[in-house]
Design a protein around this motif. Structure first.
Motif, mmCIF file in Angstrom:
data_model
loop_
_atom_site.group_PDB
_atom_site.id
_atom_site.type_symbol
_atom_site.label_atom_id
_atom_site.label_comp_id
_atom_site.label_asym_id
_atom_site.label_seq_id
_atom_site.Cartn_x
_atom_site.Cartn_y
_atom_site.Cartn_z
ATOM 1 N N ASP A 56 0.669 -1.085 0.034
ATOM 2 C CA ASP A 56 0.116 -0.007 -0.013
ATOM 3 C C ASP A 56 0.871 1.188 -0.016
ATOM 4 O OD1 ASP A 56 -2.409 1.297 -0.070
ATOM 5 O OD2 ASP A 56 -2.570 1.748 2.031
ATOM 6 N N VAL A 63 -3.109 3.741 -4.037
ATOM 7 C CA VAL A 63 -4.086 4.415 -5.283
ATOM 8 C C VAL A 63 -3.719 5.715 -5.211
ATOM 9 C CG1 VAL A 63 -6.286 4.687 -5.573
ATOM 10 C CG2 VAL A 63 -5.613 2.342 -4.886
ATOM 11 N N PRO A 64 -4.033 6.618 -4.280
ATOM 12 C CA PRO A 64 -3.776 8.200 -4.336
ATOM 13 C C PRO A 64 -2.314 8.538 -5.230
ATOM 14 C CG PRO A 64 -4.696 7.678 -2.347
ATOM 15 C CD PRO A 64 -4.080 6.515 -2.728
ATOM 16 N N LYS A 67 -2.485 7.520 -8.811
ATOM 17 C CA LYS A 67 -3.220 8.365 -9.663
ATOM 18 C C LYS A 67 -2.601 9.630 -10.003
ATOM 19 C CE LYS A 67 -7.787 6.632 -8.834
ATOM 20 N NZ LYS A 67 -9.418 7.044 -8.337
ATOM 21 N N GLU A 70 0.249 9.286 -12.651
ATOM 22 C CA GLU A 70 -0.298 8.855 -13.900
ATOM 23 C C GLU A 70 0.116 9.804 -14.986
ATOM 24 O OE1 GLU A 70 -2.888 5.735 -15.122
ATOM 25 O OE2 GLU A 70 -0.985 5.473 -14.309
ATOM 26 N N GLU A 88 -5.648 -3.724 -7.207
ATOM 27 C CA GLU A 88 -6.143 -2.477 -6.681
ATOM 28 C C GLU A 88 -5.755 -1.391 -7.366
ATOM 29 O OE1 GLU A 88 -6.258 -0.379 -1.886
ATOM 30 O OE2 GLU A 88 -4.457 -1.656 -2.720
ATOM 31 N N LEU A 89 -4.845 -1.286 -8.073
ATOM 32 C CA LEU A 89 -4.481 -0.326 -8.864
ATOM 33 C C LEU A 89 -5.511 -0.223 -10.090
ATOM 34 C CD1 LEU A 89 -0.667 -0.144 -8.714
ATOM 35 C CD2 LEU A 89 -2.013 1.319 -7.257
ATOM 36 N N ARG A 90 -5.493 -1.351 -10.583
ATOM 37 C CA ARG A 90 -6.301 -1.561 -11.904
ATOM 38 C C ARG A 90 -7.556 -1.097 -11.566
ATOM 39 N NH1 ARG A 90 -2.650 -0.682 -14.664
ATOM 40 N NH2 ARG A 90 -1.556 -2.106 -16.216
ATOM 41 N N ASP A 91 -8.452 -1.798 -10.482
ATOM 42 C CA ASP A 91 -9.615 -1.454 -10.186
ATOM 43 C C ASP A 91 -10.118 0.149 -9.761
ATOM 44 O OD1 ASP A 91 -10.089 -4.255 -10.644
ATOM 45 O OD2 ASP A 91 -10.117 -4.711 -8.266
ATOM 46 N N ASN A 92 -9.105 0.759 -9.545
ATOM 47 C CA ASN A 92 -9.180 1.988 -9.094
ATOM 48 C C ASN A 92 -8.705 3.193 -10.444
ATOM 49 O OD1 ASN A 92 -10.105 2.829 -6.138
ATOM 50 N ND2 ASN A 92 -8.684 0.954 -6.246
ATOM 51 N N GLY A 93 -8.808 2.429 -11.513
ATOM 52 C CA GLY A 93 -8.469 3.408 -12.754
ATOM 53 C C GLY A 93 -6.908 3.689 -13.082
ATOM 54 N N VAL A 94 -6.091 2.817 -12.306
ATOM 55 C CA VAL A 94 -4.628 2.990 -12.838
ATOM 56 C C VAL A 94 -4.549 2.510 -14.117
ATOM 57 C CG1 VAL A 94 -2.105 2.871 -12.244
ATOM 58 C CG2 VAL A 94 -3.874 3.572 -10.512
#
Length: 399
Positions: A56, A63-64, A67, A70, A88-94
């Motif tokens: 994490d 994730v933050p 993002k 990116e 977890e990254l992919r599921d959050n749009g990374v």
């Protein structure tokens, strides 16, 4: 602190007091971005960077951080330790590439392929099973390749093929697979954070020679060579290759005391804060906390802080750590409990219930760093950061 920092700090304190009074980790995303850019400024302009955000994001929040990064052109992608972290990254749009640095178990191969996640490979059964899964997908219309990075063991005796004949045979096998694309090849240094860099530089040379050999033998050029970690980014410029992997330094923590900080400016990105839950006055002779390992030797004013090892705050700080209250040190008395610990505020008469407590970071003009807290607790800095568990809410700051 300058006036801007003081105003930002006051606003942060107000936010925490309102929303997260028990405990809060304040994550300065601007500092993380500044640290990445500072490291990149120490590289050749064409050198790409991997942001290592496993565990994490070392406890800072993968994730933050992903993002935010990116849009940074020099960031090739991210590194995680497990497929769950990658998803977890992919599921959050990374969307940028994700490399898994450790072993990936076969149950996740379909997930890897479907989400274009790069596994590290170093076993023949990995190649065979990835090829088998890709072949099955090809029969349903999929027309891609599984991108992999070959792990080479030069230093750690952890994972990876050895840079010898057997390792060269493995690379040749990977390059021959129909549905596998060898996108990268990498190794990891065990001793790049020391004053004497002889070992790290020699392992870099072994790795470079191995790459030269396998590319010549297979008449190819593997696109991405990478070996440099955070310490190497700062002090081993010849280890840059095509790409580097930034870990601990992106979070504003030192790889070790032996790594100089004058070449690359790195700023702390973490603050850890709580508030006083209770204040009481006790006479001499009163035992404090489990086991009575501390007994007051004089009338003492004590404050209870509602944080403990259940949050990842080290129990090993018992009787030797401290916090900051109104810019002054308040020593920890007795053992740190799962959810609370006590500190001595006898010398801080202005301390009141609900006042802010700084566990890491600034309080007035005083500062306690994660490095100091790590030294006091017998841990190293990024172990401490990784152990701050999800029960501690994260407050992300930008601008």
């Amino acid at each position: 602190m300058n006036s801007h920092e003081i105003v930002s700090r006051l606003k942060l304190s107000e936010k925490m007091a309102l929303k997260y009074p028990r405990v809060c980790a304040a994550i300065d995303l601007d500092a993380i971005l500044s640290n990445m850019r500072s490291m990149h400024d120490n590289l050749k302009p064409e050198t790409k960077m991997i942001a290592v955000i496993k565990t994490d994001g070392y406890g800072f929040g993968a994730v933050p951080i992903a993002k935010m990064l990116e849009t940074e052109d020099y960031i090739w992608g991210y590194a995680s330790a497990t497929v769950e972290e990658a998803m977890e990254l992919r599921d959050n749009g990374v969307v940028k590439p994700i490399l898994i640095l450790g072993y990936t178990f076969p149950f996740s191969y379909d997930t890897l392929i479907d989400n274009e996640i790069r596994p590290a490979v170093f076993r023949y059964d990995q190649l065979e099973q990835l090829e088998e899964r890709a072949l099955l997908k090809a029969k349903t219309g999929w027309n891609g390749k599984v991108k992999v990075h070959i792990a080479v063991d030069t230093s750690m005796s952890r994972i990876g093929v050895r840079p010898d004949d057997e390792g060269a045979a493995f690379v040749a096998k990977a390059l021959s697979m129909k549905y596998i694309e060898v996108e990268g090849i990498f190794t990891h240094f065990a001793r790049a954070d020391e004053k004497d860099l002889t070992d790290a530089i020699s392992k870099k040379d072994i790795f470079a020679s191995f790459i030269e050999r396998v590319e010549k033998e297979n008449n190819c050029r593997i696109p991405l060579h990478h070996c440099a970690n955070s310490a190497s980014i700062i002090q081993i410029p010849q280890a840059q290759m095509d790409m580097v992997r930034a870990g601990v330094t992106m979070y504003g923590m030192k790889p070790s005391e032996d790594v100089p900080t004058d070449k690359v400016k790195i700023g702390p990105a973490l603050g850890l804060y709580s508030h006083i839950a209770y204040i009481k006055d006790v006479p001499a002779g009163v035992p404090v906390s489990y086991g009575g390992t501390f007994v007051t030797d004089k009338p003492t004013r004590m404050a209870t802080v509602p944080v403990g090892y259940g949050d990842g705050y080290p129990r090993s700080l018992s009787n030797k750590g401290y916090v900051l209250i109104h810019g002054k040190k308040a020593p920890i008395l007795g053992r740190v409990c799962m959810d609370q610990f006590m500190v001595d505020v006898s010398d801080i008469p202005e301390a009141l219930e609900n006042d802010e407590v700084t566990l890491i970071g600034w309080s007035g003009d005083s500062h306690i760093s994660i490095e100091e807290l790590g030294d006091l607790s017998g841990r190293f800095n990024y172990e401490l950061a990784c152990d701050l568990n999800p029960r501690i809410p994260r407050l992300y700051i930008r601008g």
